[in-house]
Structures are given as C-alpha cells and as structure tokens.
Scaffold this active site. Structure first.
Site, PDB file in Angstrom:
ATOM      1  N   HIS A  18       0.846  -1.205   0.000  1.00 29.97           N
ATOM      2  CA  HIS A  18       0.000   0.000   0.000  1.00 29.97           C
ATOM      3  C   HIS A  18       0.882   1.256   0.000  1.00 29.97           C
ATOM      4  CE1 HIS A  18      -3.078  -2.617   2.356  1.00 29.97           C
ATOM      5  NE2 HIS A  18      -3.561  -2.454   1.138  1.00 29.97           N
ATOM      6  N   LYS A  42     -16.641  -6.872   9.881  1.00 30.67           N
ATOM      7  CA  LYS A  42     -17.296  -6.733  11.184  1.00 30.67           C
ATOM      8  C   LYS A  42     -16.284  -6.712  12.323  1.00 30.67           C
ATOM      9  CE  LYS A  42     -22.043  -7.547  10.445  1.00 30.67           C
ATOM     10  NZ  LYS A  42     -22.090  -7.877   9.002  1.00 30.67           N
ATOM     11  N   ARG A  91      -1.806  -6.389  -8.237  1.00 35.08           N
ATOM     12  CA  ARG A  91      -0.612  -7.173  -7.935  1.00 35.08           C
ATOM     13  C   ARG A  91      -0.424  -8.318  -8.915  1.00 35.08           C
ATOM     14  NH1 ARG A  91      -2.800  -8.012  -2.030  1.00 35.08           N
ATOM     15  NH2 ARG A  91      -4.530  -8.373  -3.441  1.00 35.08           N
ATOM     16  N   SER A 129      -2.970  -7.730   3.047  1.00 33.83           N
ATOM     17  CA  SER A 129      -3.252  -7.559   4.478  1.00 33.83           C
ATOM     18  C   SER A 129      -3.671  -8.894   5.091  1.00 33.83           C
ATOM     19  CB  SER A 129      -4.370  -6.534   4.672  1.00 33.83           C
ATOM     20  OG  SER A 129      -3.966  -5.279   4.182  1.00 33.83           O
TER      21      SER A 129
END
Ligand code: PNS
Length: 162
Positions: A18, A42, A91, A129
C-alpha cells in the site's frame, strides 16, 4: 485545475505494498487521499482509529498525502471530495477480475471518475493484508513487508493475547 486521487481500501493493516502505491500516487497526482472504509469487516484486527493513526504517522512528512475515512458509495465520497481519480493497486492477474468489475461499476455510477491501476514494486506483489495477519498470527516474520509501526502494533496485539 489540480488532480485529486482517492486510494480507497480497508488497510487492515497498511502494508508496504500500500505504501508503495501511495508514494507512486503522490508523485503522479497533486493530492492523494488514503480513504479508509468504515465498517469494511465486522471484526477488523486494527480498529478504525488505529488504522487512521498508522497511516497518518507513516505519511506525516508527505504534504500531499491525506488520510480520511469514508462510508457508503465510493463514487459519492469522490464527489464530496471533488476528486477525479480512483487509484487501485494491481498485484497479479488474480486481482484483475474483481478490480475490473469494481472499476466498471464505479464508471457506470459516475462516468466522469477514472480508475487508475498502479503496480507496486515487484517485491511487494505477493503481499496482502490478509496474508500478513495470517502469517503473523501463526508466528511468521513479517519484517520488511509492513511499516515498522504496524509490526510493533502486531506484536502488542500478540502480547496482549497471552
Ligand atoms: O482494501 P479493499 O477491501 O480491497 O477495498 C475495497 C473497497 C473499499 C475499495 C470497496 O469495497 C469499496 O469501494 N467499497 C465502498 C462501497 C462501494 O462503493 N461499493 C461499490 C464499488 S464497486
């Protein structure tokens, strides 16, 4: 007219992939807004406040990088910010299908907004991530793949769990 780009995402957590895309965007556009999606997941590992703090700290010396949050439709946020461009990182071929769908949906919702795909440096092409969280949770090293601050926070979270 200055060109404002928005780089939207969950950033849970921010990775060096990022960071690489944001720095490339900061060179290309007058301003790049890192827009962190509120309520993407969530139960994110990093709270929204932590993700904002991390991104603001990492880019504190970059005057044309701004960190903000958004909810609702991305194109509405872009409109409110008077931005013209959506930046997304690509990517691998596997990213393409979903990114292509999102870009075309956003184009349908607002044909004046352009999506610009940027490739990170080669050494970051396999980082996500999700993988960072998985590898770290299982005891693997993520040094060099995320900003130092993210690595420290991951360690803190692990220490708090034991
Ligand atoms: O980091 P991510 O999870 O890949 O980011 C996905 C994101 C935030 C770019 C996407 O989910 C999004 O734009 N959400 C906002 C809601 C929206 O506008 N949906 C329609 C876009 S096709």
């Amino acid at each position: 007219m200055s060109t404002v780009a928005v780089y939207p995402g969950s950033f849970d957590p921010l990775t060096n992939g990022h960071v690489d895309i944001i720095l490339r965007g900061a060179r290309l556009f007058d301003r790049i807004v890192v827009a962190i999606l509120v309520n993407a997941e969530k139960s994110p590992l990093f709270s929204l406040d932590e993700r904002i703090e991390i991104a603001r700290t990492v880019f504190k010396d970059h005057t044309n990088v701004e960190v903000d949050t958004f909810g609702g439709l991305l194109v509405d946020y872009i409109d409110r910010r008077r931005a013209q461009v959506i930046v997304r990182g690509l990517r691998a071929v596997s990213d393409f299908e979903l990114e292509f769908q999102m870009a075309l949906m956003n184009q349908r919702l607002n044909p004046t907004i352009e999506t610009v795909f940027m490739m990170p440096a080669e050494q970051y092409t396999y980082i996500s991530s999700r993988l960072i969280k998985e590898v770290f949770a299982l005891g693997g090293r993520v040094h060099g793949l995320v900003p130092d601050m993210v690595e420290e926070r991951l360690r803190d979270k692990r220490a708090a769990r034991v």
